[in-house]
Scaffold this active site. Structure first.
Site, mmCIF file in Angstrom:
data_model
loop_
_atom_site.group_PDB
_atom_site.id
_atom_site.type_symbol
_atom_site.label_atom_id
_atom_site.label_comp_id
_atom_site.label_asym_id
_atom_site.label_seq_id
_atom_site.Cartn_x
_atom_site.Cartn_y
_atom_site.Cartn_z
ATOM 1 C CG ASP A 184 21.939 -61.323 -18.414
ATOM 2 O OD1 ASP A 184 21.791 -62.558 -18.322
ATOM 3 O OD2 ASP A 184 23.051 -60.784 -18.562
ATOM 4 C CG ASN A 237 26.433 -55.467 -22.560
ATOM 5 O OD1 ASN A 237 25.240 -55.250 -22.503
ATOM 6 N ND2 ASN A 237 27.320 -54.604 -22.113
ATOM 7 C CB ALA A 238 29.885 -60.382 -24.043
ATOM 8 N NE ARG A 245 40.190 -48.910 -42.268
ATOM 9 C CZ ARG A 245 40.530 -47.815 -41.581
ATOM 10 N NH1 ARG A 245 39.933 -46.667 -41.841
ATOM 11 N NH2 ARG A 245 41.466 -47.857 -40.657
ATOM 12 C CG HIS A 290 24.175 -60.039 -23.418
ATOM 13 N ND1 HIS A 290 25.301 -60.153 -24.196
ATOM 14 C CD2 HIS A 290 24.250 -61.034 -22.500
ATOM 15 C CE1 HIS A 290 26.028 -61.157 -23.771
ATOM 16 N NE2 HIS A 290 25.410 -61.709 -22.743
#
Length: 388
Positions: free
Chosen positions: A280, A226-227, A234, A223
């Site tokens: 999901d 996300n997460a 940089r 995904h």
């Protein structure tokens, strides 16, 4: 959904518009012949005998959608019920949205609860539950900093006992999502050498840590956006690695809540051959429930979103035909490009590009029948036709 209608012999399918999964422009007025569980021929309807009778018709015919991340359906969550009944519910619920093939997904749970899920998927494949390619294990080997809705108290590093379970010979594909920075060097290499597909997800890894994991065989990200660690000037992070590394696959949730439309378009432009639409989806997919418990957290469905009381996203309420439709609406890309993200790209990510994800002679007969509004009407899985 009706029960399947098993066909014997050759089936002839007519498509007003055929999108073959390659990303090339669709072809009008085509015939697909299916012999048993394989595609036997693809040709213009003008070349067919005048008296030909068709077994099925599609306004739009695509390869069967492939969902590599789906947690539940039909009011059953895989984590709550790691058995064949749950695997079958996921297959049936996914098919209602046009998905022919799935990886039932088991998320972070206490101890080695994931072993029960592994056994359930193996048993389902042995029982010929339609469309089950293997399983996706998303956790518990994640980062506590990026655990999201996963129960943080269960998140941990991968230990030798886990490795002994995960490297056993298995029936079907095994996709493992982990945080590479939380594992000892060589972990990814050992998993990949055992036959697993390994993605990075729920991770705070640096760009350099992702590169090191890719050198060991890590092949994608779960995904995207996300997460995971984000791009800064940089420090490219996991997102930067996913977009910059040509060979990296990436799942993405195109429900309008998980990822901004501009980022959906960015990912699609950077990775036309490696971006994979995923749902999901949780147990609300094709189900009736509006709330459920996830390891002590109450999850609510409201306005198409699944969240806990704090607003943290908890999977998605999304079918694959909706993901295809929304992705086109958000990005305005050709439908052929988006279909590829739901078919050929995930097949390639799983190492199945020579067998699934295209409408091509010799390939498994997995097909999705859409109307012009991109709603799924029927699904064929290995030659077996299901009306929705």
């Amino acid at each position: 959904m009706s029960s399947s209608d098993k066909k014997t012999g050759v089936q002839r399918l007519h498509a007003e518009r055929l999108i073959d999964g390659t990303g090339q422009p669709g072809r009008a007025n085509m015939v697909v012949e299916v012999d048993g569980d394989r595609i036997a021929a693809v040709y213009p309807a003008a070349a067919a005998p005048a008296n030909i009778k068709f077994d099925a018709h599609a306004e739009i015919l695509t390869p069967g959608f492939i969902d590599i991340q789906i947690n539940g359906a039909l009011d059953i969550q895989f984590n709550d019920q790691p058995d064949v009944k749950a695997v079958r519910a996921i297959s049936d619920g996914a098919r209602a949205g046009g998905t022919a093939y799935t990886l039932p997904t088991f998320i972070t749970a206490p101890g080695q609860d994931f072993v029960k899920a592994m056994r359930a998927v193996e048993e389902a494949i042995e029982q010929h539950v339609p469309g089950i390619l293997g399983m996706h294990l998303e956790g518990p080997f994640l980062s506590k900093e990026r655990s999201g809705i996963h129960p943080k108290e269960c998140v941990r590093g991968l230990n030798p006992e886990d490795m002994a379970q995960l490297t056993q010979a298995t029936t079907g594909i095994r996709l493992i999502t982990l945080a590479p920075e939380e594992q000892t060097p060589g972990t990814v290499k050992t998993l990949v050498e055992s036959g697993a597909v390994v993605f990075a997800g729920h991770t705070q890894a640096t760009y350099e840590q992702v590169q090191a994991a890719m050198a060991e065989g890590l092949s994608g990200m779960t995904h995207l956006f996300n997460a995971m660690s984000q791009i800064t000037g940089r420090a490219p992070g996991v997102v930067g690695a996913a977009l910059a590394e040509p060979a990296a696959y990436a799942g993405i949730i195109a429900d309008g809540y998980h990822v901004h439309p501009a980022n959906l378009l960015l990912a699609a432009k950077c990775k036309p051959d490696h971006l994979c639409l995923v749902t999901d989806a949780m147990l609300t997919l094709a189900g009736t429930r509006r709330s459920f418990d996830l390891y002590g957290k109450e999850i609510f469905l409201a306005e198409g979103r699944l969240t806990d009381a704090s607003g943290t996203l908890a999977g998605a309420h999304l079918a694959m035909d909706d993901a295809v439709c929304l992705m086109q609406g958000f990005t305005h890309l050709p439908l052929e490009a988006i279909v590829k993200m739901a078919t050929h790209n995930p097949a390639s990510a799983l190492g199945l590009a020579d067998d699934l994800g295209l409408i091509k002679p010799g390939y498994r007969a997995g097909l999705t029948f859409l109307d012009t509004a991109l709603d799924a009407l029927s699904v064929m899985c290995d030659g077996e036709l299901y009306a929705l």
